[in-house]
Motif scaffolding. Structure first.
Motif, PDB file in Angstrom:
ATOM      1  N   ARG A 209       0.838  -1.209   0.000  1.00 51.63           N
ATOM      2  CA  ARG A 209       0.000   0.000   0.000  1.00 51.63           C
ATOM      3  C   ARG A 209       0.875   1.263   0.000  1.00 51.63           C
ATOM      4  O   ARG A 209       0.605   2.234  -0.709  1.00 51.63           O
ATOM      5  CB  ARG A 209      -0.902   0.015   1.231  1.00 51.63           C
ATOM      6  N   SER A 210       1.924   1.216   0.818  1.00 58.62           N
ATOM      7  CA  SER A 210       2.753   2.414   0.940  1.00 58.62           C
ATOM      8  C   SER A 210       3.469   2.753  -0.357  1.00 58.62           C
ATOM      9  O   SER A 210       3.828   3.913  -0.586  1.00 58.62           O
ATOM     10  CB  SER A 210       3.783   2.225   2.066  1.00 58.62           C
ATOM     11  N   ARG A 211       3.676   1.762  -1.223  1.00 52.80           N
ATOM     12  CA  ARG A 211       4.411   1.993  -2.473  1.00 52.80           C
ATOM     13  C   ARG A 211       3.502   2.280  -3.663  1.00 52.80           C
ATOM     14  O   ARG A 211       3.972   2.834  -4.662  1.00 52.80           O
ATOM     15  CB  ARG A 211       5.289   0.769  -2.795  1.00 52.80           C
ATOM     16  N   TRP A 212       2.209   1.914  -3.561  1.00 52.22           N
ATOM     17  CA  TRP A 212       1.352   2.012  -4.732  1.00 52.22           C
ATOM     18  C   TRP A 212       0.094   2.871  -4.537  1.00 52.22           C
ATOM     19  O   TRP A 212      -0.508   3.307  -5.518  1.00 52.22           O
ATOM     20  CB  TRP A 212       0.921   0.606  -5.177  1.00 52.22           C
ATOM     21  N   ALA A 213      -0.332   3.113  -3.300  1.00 51.68           N
ATOM     22  CA  ALA A 213      -1.643   3.754  -3.080  1.00 51.68           C
ATOM     23  C   ALA A 213      -1.694   5.196  -3.584  1.00 51.68           C
ATOM     24  O   ALA A 213      -2.765   5.687  -3.957  1.00 51.68           O
ATOM     25  CB  ALA A 213      -2.007   3.709  -1.599  1.00 51.68           C
ATOM     26  N   ASP A 214      -0.560   5.905  -3.614  1.00 50.88           N
ATOM     27  CA  ASP A 214      -0.592   7.320  -3.998  1.00 50.88           C
ATOM     28  C   ASP A 214      -0.365   7.549  -5.494  1.00 50.88           C
ATOM     29  O   ASP A 214      -0.230   8.683  -5.944  1.00 50.88           O
ATOM     30  CB  ASP A 214       0.441   8.111  -3.199  1.00 50.88           C
ATOM     31  N   TRP A 215      -0.343   6.497  -6.277  1.00 48.20           N
ATOM     32  CA  TRP A 215      -0.087   6.627  -7.718  1.00 48.20           C
ATOM     33  C   TRP A 215      -1.344   7.132  -8.416  1.00 48.20           C
ATOM     34  O   TRP A 215      -2.412   6.533  -8.313  1.00 48.20           O
ATOM     35  CB  TRP A 215       0.331   5.273  -8.285  1.00 48.20           C
ATOM     36  N   ARG A 216      -1.202   8.188  -9.129  1.00 46.99           N
ATOM     37  CA  ARG A 216      -2.334   8.757  -9.856  1.00 46.99           C
ATOM     38  C   ARG A 216      -1.964   8.884 -11.331  1.00 46.99           C
ATOM     39  O   ARG A 216      -1.043   9.610 -11.702  1.00 46.99           O
ATOM     40  CB  ARG A 216      -2.707  10.145  -9.305  1.00 46.99           C
ATOM     41  N   ARG A 217      -2.651   8.169 -12.156  1.00 47.69           N
ATOM     42  CA  ARG A 217      -2.461   8.291 -13.599  1.00 47.69           C
ATOM     43  C   ARG A 217      -3.737   7.821 -14.271  1.00 47.69           C
ATOM     44  O   ARG A 217      -4.194   6.688 -14.061  1.00 47.69           O
ATOM     45  CB  ARG A 217      -1.267   7.463 -14.080  1.00 47.69           C
ATOM     46  N   ASP A 218      -4.325   8.660 -15.069  1.00 42.87           N
ATOM     47  CA  ASP A 218      -5.599   8.339 -15.713  1.00 42.87           C
ATOM     48  C   ASP A 218      -5.387   7.358 -16.864  1.00 42.87           C
ATOM     49  O   ASP A 218      -4.408   7.453 -17.619  1.00 42.87           O
ATOM     50  CB  ASP A 218      -6.271   9.602 -16.248  1.00 42.87           C
ATOM     51  N   ALA A 219      -6.323   6.431 -16.978  1.00 42.42           N
ATOM     52  CA  ALA A 219      -6.302   5.489 -18.087  1.00 42.42           C
ATOM     53  C   ALA A 219      -7.134   6.046 -19.233  1.00 42.42           C
ATOM     54  O   ALA A 219      -8.168   6.669 -19.017  1.00 42.42           O
ATOM     55  CB  ALA A 219      -6.868   4.141 -17.650  1.00 42.42           C
ATOM     56  N   ALA A 220      -6.688   5.838 -20.441  1.00 42.24           N
ATOM     57  CA  ALA A 220      -7.426   6.268 -21.631  1.00 42.24           C
ATOM     58  C   ALA A 220      -7.483   5.098 -22.603  1.00 42.24           C
ATOM     59  O   ALA A 220      -6.561   4.267 -22.655  1.00 42.24           O
ATOM     60  CB  ALA A 220      -6.727   7.459 -22.283  1.00 42.24           C
ATOM     61  N   PRO A 221      -8.546   4.984 -23.366  1.00 39.75           N
ATOM     62  CA  PRO A 221      -8.637   3.870 -24.324  1.00 39.75           C
ATOM     63  C   PRO A 221      -7.584   4.003 -25.419  1.00 39.75           C
ATOM     64  O   PRO A 221      -7.138   5.106 -25.750  1.00 39.75           O
ATOM     65  CB  PRO A 221     -10.053   4.027 -24.896  1.00 39.75           C
ATOM     66  N   PHE A 222      -7.158   2.875 -25.955  1.00 44.33           N
ATOM     67  CA  PHE A 222      -6.209   2.885 -27.068  1.00 44.33           C
ATOM     68  C   PHE A 222      -6.533   1.732 -27.999  1.00 44.33           C
ATOM     69  O   PHE A 222      -7.242   0.784 -27.635  1.00 44.33           O
ATOM     70  CB  PHE A 222      -4.757   2.806 -26.573  1.00 44.33           C
ATOM     71  N   ASP A 223      -6.029   1.808 -29.186  1.00 47.40           N
ATOM     72  CA  ASP A 223      -6.301   0.821 -30.221  1.00 47.40           C
ATOM     73  C   ASP A 223      -5.625  -0.501 -29.867  1.00 47.40           C
ATOM     74  O   ASP A 223      -4.409  -0.566 -29.665  1.00 47.40           O
ATOM     75  CB  ASP A 223      -5.774   1.344 -31.566  1.00 47.40           C
ATOM     76  N   THR A 224      -6.419  -1.562 -29.787  1.00 50.45           N
ATOM     77  CA  THR A 224      -5.867  -2.882 -29.447  1.00 50.45           C
ATOM     78  C   THR A 224      -5.553  -3.712 -30.678  1.00 50.45           C
ATOM     79  O   THR A 224      -5.168  -4.876 -30.548  1.00 50.45           O
ATOM     80  CB  THR A 224      -6.848  -3.650 -28.549  1.00 50.45           C
ATOM     81  N   GLY A 225      -5.704  -3.133 -31.862  1.00 49.37           N
ATOM     82  CA  GLY A 225      -5.308  -3.843 -33.065  1.00 49.37           C
ATOM     83  C   GLY A 225      -6.437  -4.599 -33.710  1.00 49.37           C
ATOM     84  O   GLY A 225      -7.506  -4.809 -33.125  1.00 49.37           O
ATOM     85  N   PRO A 226      -6.214  -5.084 -34.927  1.00 51.85           N
ATOM     86  CA  PRO A 226      -7.271  -5.773 -35.667  1.00 51.85           C
ATOM     87  C   PRO A 226      -7.549  -7.173 -35.132  1.00 51.85           C
ATOM     88  O   PRO A 226      -6.677  -7.816 -34.557  1.00 51.85           O
ATOM     89  CB  PRO A 226      -6.711  -5.831 -37.085  1.00 51.85           C
ATOM     90  N   VAL A 227      -8.786  -7.598 -35.343  1.00 47.43           N
ATOM     91  CA  VAL A 227      -9.181  -8.968 -35.038  1.00 47.43           C
ATOM     92  C   VAL A 227      -8.936  -9.821 -36.277  1.00 47.43           C
ATOM     93  O   VAL A 227      -9.155  -9.368 -37.409  1.00 47.43           O
ATOM     94  CB  VAL A 227     -10.669  -9.028 -34.631  1.00 47.43           C
ATOM     95  N   GLU A 228      -8.462 -11.034 -36.079  1.00 48.08           N
ATOM     96  CA  GLU A 228      -8.214 -11.917 -37.219  1.00 48.08           C
ATOM     97  C   GLU A 228      -9.532 -12.379 -37.828  1.00 48.08           C
ATOM     98  O   GLU A 228     -10.372 -12.953 -37.140  1.00 48.08           O
ATOM     99  CB  GLU A 228      -7.395 -13.137 -36.777  1.00 48.08           C
ATOM    100  N   VAL A 229      -9.722 -12.105 -39.116  1.00 44.08           N
ATOM    101  CA  VAL A 229     -10.957 -12.507 -39.795  1.00 44.08           C
ATOM    102  C   VAL A 229     -10.686 -13.511 -40.909  1.00 44.08           C
ATOM    103  O   VAL A 229     -11.631 -14.082 -41.466  1.00 44.08           O
ATOM    104  CB  VAL A 229     -11.690 -11.278 -40.375  1.00 44.08           C
ATOM    105  N   SER A 230      -9.423 -13.751 -41.251  1.00 41.28           N
ATOM    106  CA  SER A 230      -9.116 -14.692 -42.319  1.00 41.28           C
ATOM    107  C   SER A 230      -9.285 -16.125 -41.837  1.00 41.28           C
ATOM    108  O   SER A 230      -9.278 -16.410 -40.642  1.00 41.28           O
ATOM    109  CB  SER A 230      -7.685 -14.487 -42.811  1.00 41.28           C
TER     110      SER A 230
END
Length: 872
Positions: A209-230
């Motif tokens: 907790r002491s090492r991670w609880a104060d971390w603040r960084r917003d998440a934003a969506p990003f492109d996860t790449g194409p889905v295989e359709v072949s």
């Protein structure tokens, strides 16, 4: 398993999204700290493919409060070593330290992951190093073939890309590229922080907790790449290069790890190649078509790969393809019988159990299960395997592994004219099934020993010792996993030379091919039904056989090992097949840019005798080794020295020691002498051996005379290697970080019973070979000129002491420690306070070793030179 993998697990999700996992383990006074970030190769846009791996490197380059190289140095001072790896869907940072230093390791790791500086100049230098790593990968035929297989199997999905990135793309990366990727992917909601070790759970959670609880960084969506359709279709790719053996890999599209078919495909892979009794092992390796075969099913996100790989002579590829295709078709046309399925399940269970023994392995497995959506999935893994029936396995294979959907890649020696195209591959994969012959069951006789034969029973240093004529049995209790690691050892009793090189290797491998009471398949299946796989170990000073089995089967497994040692079948045809396979392996060493320079350096140092003779032999030496020579070698082995049996695990050590003494009494009684059979000390000579090859990288190993395993200065020699090598080491920083000469820089203390050496190694661009050699010698000369600083020595000895004290996380590591102390060291007394001798090492001790050893005029050197040969 005696307990669920998540038993006692504490899980907490912080308000910022970071998930914390804590589990207490008491096998060793150690703690593993792991940061698991759900960001990997599949999360990268095409323009910056390979950036996840680049960022992994840059995480170690410092933060606003920790300078470049300081992270590794401070971790060493805590008694640990840090590391990381990047995969398709994750990047994982891990370190194991003495439990008392867990908070210090957590502080360093969390700071590095959260606050990486990503300095532009450091990035420029590191990209040069990563380019060298990429070139090294291009020199690995199996790596190139495997990555090419992914490219053939998928048309759109990011899984098809060359993971590490291309040289041109890497060189174009900017500081903004890496920093933006870090800011967008390394966010609290994608981070899992784990601590597994001998630390109070409440205290561990407080640390996290002491090492991670104060971390603040917003998440934003990003492109996860194409889905295989072949749709999958039959595809083939031929590659050619400067190699001696061919690498073949055949694959199909698999499924992601959570898919309902995943357990069935995992079991199918085990049926084909898990253990010497598996189908492809019996169809390909037993008749000598391949030296080894491996089948796996793996995946990430929404894709997977089922792959079969082998290294073999080019002329055998067509036949091997037919066997592989036939074996896969057989899984469809004939359902596996329940006994065979149970054998495969037992082997997978044991593999899983062993993977959870070590603290790092357990921590990473817990994090991976949490990342998949539910950490308790780890508990249900065995249930998923048990739910697979012969029919459901057949259905999964019939759906996924059809010839029309296969891809095949072969990496050929450049001079080979063997055919490899759609027609030949397609025809081979449609071959009729070739089922292995059925195996007749064999009863296991129980040996009986008269109690009067026991000469010594004692307990010392937490190890129980039973001594008989010609035999020592050493047992210890370890852990709470229901398994026992068992090994039987003999000392090497004769030196090999240019004409006999590989004799011991040929004999040991032939011993695995059956005994007088069991043929090859019967021996393999008997042991694998107990949960173990028969393995052999051939070192410079010792040789042996070993396995890890369920605790209740330890004595039965020992009886099988005793037969392997004392009454091998030594069939003429089997020896001939093993000799041909060993010759293939000996040739393949020349394709390995690490092993080959070391082999050349050892040959330069010791000539072609003893430590200088290639362990696997040479094609020329193996060609003249006849079955009668192998049998004579075995008779001499049993007539000299003592047999040592080591067993460690979750079993009563006193009862286990007596049982093993009964089993191996006959083996000890065969010895004509009751004592060690000592070979003479070996001397290192100056010399250089050079081999020219058409490769992406040149490499060399330098070997300097130094303390042997039994010398009092050996701990100072290991301290020198810790100061010189590894992350934060002098050679690493000077040659890799500052000059970007290489990805791989090594320094080690090579310690054997009859000789010792300090060894350095570097792989570099061909046009920088002379520069790298000069730089290496310059850095080594500084070690001779001045002692290391007190800080350097303290960090190195703290790391060595810490690693020695926390090494007993697994039964296998403890068994190896016992065997090494008994066979090569000063006896079991070495097991007490294993860190103490390292902490006693001073800078002057290290300097004395360096001054005496690192004389450039005394070195032996092996060079793999990738530069064009001079004209004229």
């Amino acid at each position: 398993m005696s307990a669920r993998p998540t038993e006692g697990l504490r899980r907490e999700q912080l308000a910022n999204g970071v998930t914390l996992l804590v589990q207490r383990r008491r096998n060793a006074p150690a703690a593993s700290v792991v940061t698991y970030v759900r960001a990997g190769f599949l999360d990268e846009p095409d323009r910056i493919a390979g950036v996840s791996h680049v960022l992994e490197h840059m995480i170690f380059k410092g933060t606003p409060t920790v300078g470049p190289g300081e992270l590794a140095r401070r971790t060493k001072a805590l008694g640990g070593a840090l590391n990381a790896y990047t995969a398709y869907d994750r990047t994982v940072y891990f370190a194991t330290v003495p439990a008392a230093n867990a908070d210090g390791a957590l502080a360093l790791q969390s700071d590095a992951v959260r606050n990486a500086s990503i300095d532009a100049e450091e990035l420029r230098r590191e990209l040069g190093v990563i380019v060298q790593e990429a070139r090294r990968k291009l020199d690995s035929p199996s790596a190139v073939a495997g990555e090419t297989l992914h490219e053939l199997l998928y048309d759109q999905h990011r899984f098809r890309r060359w993971r590490i990135g291309t040289e041109a793309a890497l060189e174009a990366f900017t500081r903004d590229d890496v920093a933006e990727y870090h800011a967008s992917r390394y966010v609290p909601g994608r981070t899992i922080a784990v601590l597994v070790g001998d630390v109070d759970e409440d205290a561990a959670l407080d640390m996290l907790r002491s090492r991670w609880a104060d971390w603040r960084r917003d998440a934003a969506p990003f492109d996860t790449g194409p889905v295989e359709v072949s749709s999958p279709e039959l595809r083939v790719r031929r590659l050619d290069g400067d190699v001696t053996q061919a690498d073949l890999v055949v694959g199909w599209r698999g499924v992601h790890p959570l898919h309902d078919d995943a357990p069935a495909l995992e079991l199918a892979a085990a049926l084909l190649s898990a253990g010497r009794g598996a189908r492809l092992a019996r169809l390909l390796r037993d008749p000598g078509l391949v030296g080894g075969v491996d089948t796996s099913h793996y995946g990430a996100a929404d894709v997977g790969v089922f792959a079969v790989g082998a290294e073999l002579e080019p002329a055998r590829i067509d036949e091997a393809l037919g066997v592989i295709g036939g074996a896969v078709r057989d899984l469809i046309e004939h359902a596996a019988d329940r006994d065979e399925l149970e054998r495969a399940r037992t082997l997978l269970r044991m593999r899983f159990v062993r993977g959870l023994e070590g603290y790092e392995g357990r921590a990473i497995a817990l994090a991976a299960s949490e990342a998949a959506g539910d950490v308790t999935r780890l508990d249900r893994r065995e249930d998923r395997l048990l739910a697979v029936t012969p029919d459901s396995l057949r259905d999964a294979v019939a759906t996924r592994l059809v010839p029309e959907g296969a891809s095949a890649v072969a990496y050929f020696p450049r001079q080979s004219t063997a055919a490899f195209d759609l027609e030949t591959v397609g025809s081979a994969l449609r071959a009729a099934p070739r089922r292995p012959l059925p195996v007749a069951p064999v009863a296991t006789p129980r040996r009986v020993m008269m109690p009067s034969l026991v000469t010594v029973r004692r307990t010392a240093h937490a190890v129980h010792h039973v001594a008989l004529p010609g035999l020592d049995v050493l047992t210890a209790r370890h852990g709470d996993v229901p398994q026992v690691t068992l090994g039987v050892w003999r000392g090497r009793t004769e030196l090999e030379d240019a004409t006999t090189a590989g004799l011991a290797a040929l004999a040991v491998r032939s011993m695995l091919r059956g005994t007088t009471s069991r043929d090859n398949a019967q021996l393999a299946l008997a042991l694998e039904s107990l949960g173990g796989v028969l393995g052999a170990s051939l070192g410079a000073d010792t040789l042996g056989f070993g396995t890890t089995v369920l605790s209740e089967h330890a004595t039965l497994a020992a009886e099988l090992l005793a037969d392997v040692l004392t009454v091998p079948r030594f069939d003429d045809d089997a020896i001939a097949i093993e000799r041909a396979l060993l010759a293939d392996d000996a040739r393949a060493v020349a394709d390995d840019s690490v092993r080959f320079p070391f082999q050349l350096a050892l040959g330069a140092a010791f000539g072609d005798r003893g430590y200088g003779a290639p362990t696997l032999g040479t094609p020329a030496s193996l060609a003249v080794l006849e079955p009668v020579t192998v049998r004579s070698w075995h008779a001499r082995l049993l007539a000299r020295g003592r047999t040592t049996v080591v067993a460690v695990g979750d079993a009563d050590p006193l009862r286990l020691a007596d049982d093993l003494a009964e089993v191996f009494a006959e083996a000890g009684a065969q010895a004509a002498t009751d004592g060690a059979h000592e070979l003479p000390r070996a001397t290192i000579h100056h010399g250089v051996r050079v081999e020219r090859r058409d490769r992406q990288q040149s490499a060399f190993a330098m070997l300097f005379p130094a303390p042997a395993r039994t010398d009092t200065a050996r701990h100072a020699a290991e301290a020198w290697a810790a100061i010189a090598g590894g992350l934060g080491g002098r050679l690493f920083e000077a040659l890799r970080d500052r000059r970007s000469l290489a990805y791989t820089v090594m320094a080690s203390s090579w310690q054997r019973r009859r000789a010792g050496a300090l060894i350095t190694y570097i792989a570099t661009a061909p046009d920088r070979l002379d520069e790298a050699r000069a730089a290496m010698l310059e850095e080594l000369d500084e070690f001779r000129a001045e002692p290391p600083t007190l800080d350097e020595t303290t960090r190195a000895t703290a790391m060595l002491a810490g690693q020695a004290e926390i090494a007993r996380q697994t039964a296998g590591s403890y068994a190896s420690e016992i065997a090494d102390a008994w066979l090569r060291g000063e006896g079991l007394i070495e097991l007490d306070e294993p860190g103490r001798p390292y902490r006693a090492v001073t800078p002057d001790d290290v300097h004395a070793v360096a001054r005496q050893s690192l004389d450039p005029a005394a070195r032996a050197e092996g060079v793999l030179d990738a530069r064009p040969a001079p004209v004229g």
